[in-house]
Design an enzyme around this catalytic site. Sequence first.
Site, PDB file in Angstrom:
ATOM      1  N   LYS A  94       0.827  -1.225   0.000  1.00 59.71           N
ATOM      2  CA  LYS A  94       0.000   0.000   0.000  1.00 59.71           C
ATOM      3  C   LYS A  94       0.853   1.264   0.000  1.00 59.71           C
ATOM      4  CE  LYS A  94      -4.187  -1.886   2.116  1.00 59.71           C
ATOM      5  NZ  LYS A  94      -3.718  -3.207   2.555  1.00 59.71           N
ATOM      6  N   ASP A  97       3.151   7.412  -1.094  1.00 57.75           N
ATOM      7  CA  ASP A  97       3.966   8.620  -0.981  1.00 57.75           C
ATOM      8  C   ASP A  97       4.301   9.197  -2.360  1.00 57.75           C
ATOM      9  OD1 ASP A  97       5.650  10.590   0.247  1.00 57.75           O
ATOM     10  OD2 ASP A  97       6.038   9.168   1.881  1.00 57.75           O
TER      11      ASP A  97
HETATM   12  O1  6AU Z   1      -9.402 -11.369   5.525  1.00 57.17           O
HETATM   13  P1  6AU Z   1      -8.798 -10.408   6.535  1.00 57.17           P
HETATM   14  O2  6AU Z   1      -9.775  -9.383   7.031  1.00 57.17           O
HETATM   15  O3  6AU Z   1      -8.117 -11.133   7.671  1.00 57.17           O
HETATM   16  O4  6AU Z   1      -7.602  -9.676   5.789  1.00 57.17           O
HETATM   17  C1  6AU Z   1      -7.801  -8.815   4.708  1.00 57.17           C
HETATM   18  C2  6AU Z   1      -6.492  -8.427   4.092  1.00 57.17           C
HETATM   19  C3  6AU Z   1      -5.546  -7.657   5.014  1.00 57.17           C
HETATM   20  C4  6AU Z   1      -5.725  -6.213   4.617  1.00 57.17           C
HETATM   21  O5  6AU Z   1      -4.521  -5.478   4.765  1.00 57.17           O
HETATM   22  C5  6AU Z   1      -6.105  -6.303   3.131  1.00 57.17           C
HETATM   23  O6  6AU Z   1      -6.734  -7.579   2.966  1.00 57.17           O
HETATM   24  N1  6AU Z   1      -7.037  -5.251   2.647  1.00 57.17           N
HETATM   25  C6  6AU Z   1      -6.737  -4.456   1.521  1.00 57.17           C
HETATM   26  C7  6AU Z   1      -5.712  -4.774   0.545  1.00 57.17           C
HETATM   27  C8  6AU Z   1      -5.470  -6.110   0.120  1.00 57.17           C
HETATM   28  O7  6AU Z   1      -5.154  -3.882  -0.080  1.00 57.17           O
HETATM   29  C9  6AU Z   1      -7.529  -3.333   1.232  1.00 57.17           C
HETATM   30  C10 6AU Z   1      -8.731  -3.135   1.928  1.00 57.17           C
HETATM   31  O8  6AU Z   1      -9.507  -2.221   1.636  1.00 57.17           O
HETATM   32  N2  6AU Z   1      -9.057  -3.998   2.922  1.00 57.17           N
HETATM   33  C11 6AU Z   1      -8.260  -5.052   3.287  1.00 57.17           C
HETATM   34  O9  6AU Z   1      -8.643  -5.801   4.187  1.00 57.17           O
HETATM   35  O10 6AU Z   1      -4.229  -8.090   4.754  1.00 57.17           O
END
Ligand code: 6AU
Length: 261
Positions: A94, A97
């Site tokens: 992510k 910057d």
């Molecule tokens: O299934 P979870 O909730 O345990 O994990 C979701 C994963 C985490 C978050 O950093 C990532 O997805 N994520 C992202 C990404 C992939 O960019 C964006 C977002 O809006 N929400 C999110 O959960 O590693």
Amino acid sequence: VRCDRGGYRKRAVLSKHLVTRKLFEIMESKQTNLCLSADVVSSADLLDLADTLGPLVCAVKTHIDILDDFSPKVVDQLVEIANKHNFLIFEDRKFADIGNTVKSQYAGGAYKISDWSDITNAHSLPGSGIIEGLKAASGGRKDRACLLIAEMSTKNNLANDVYKEATVKMAEEHGDFVIGFICTSKVSKNPQHVHFTPGVKLKPGKDAMGQQYLTPDEVIKNRGCDVIIVGRGITDSANRLQEATAFRNAGWAAYVQRVSS
Ligand code: 6AU
């Protein structure tokens, strides 16, 4: 023979970017649209997850900076496992910057992400300079690509429709490096754009810190996304292999229904 209108196989053929093509080919040949989010803090756990669940996924997503015991050897081993099981590596960095800063963050520092990660992601907030910086750091490698965060899965996030549309436009303008989006719905009609969706569990719900969950069926069939990103739905399970299999089957069934309807 199922109809493949707009399916992964067709999109692999028409995709210009090497990473997009490789991803769609993997998805089609392994019959999976599951990306494991391996959000664990030990290297041994990360490598064990990748090796055990590798056959079931098209990609393994890392947060390399949450490892308590990072060493460059870990990513070497992860690359070996990725080659063995034929999946892509996606470092969920992510970036957010200015171009000049992300250039060093992507290629340098302790993690040297561009050395080992096929895909990374970036916020579009800073404007297209962030893409220029990442692209420069990739040194023109064709096997490196980026997803732009067009939408987030969390409640009260600030990405509105104007932000989302501007993000899609940025992606269109940088098709040599941006291959798609992090999103919670299909944001682009371009068949070369891949939609990765986080916030996925077998039942809808939320966590205690704003995360919101949709089901594989909702994400793939109803919302037209391509890849489900699943973290705790799998990693918190007592039987990760069984749970990953359930997500893989649910995601693939939803895709088959979408393209055959
Ligand atoms: O299934 P979870 O909730 O345990 O994990 C979701 C994963 C985490 C978050 O950093 C990532 O997805 N994520 C992202 C990404 C992939 O960019 C964006 C977002 O809006 N929400 C999110 O959960 O590693």
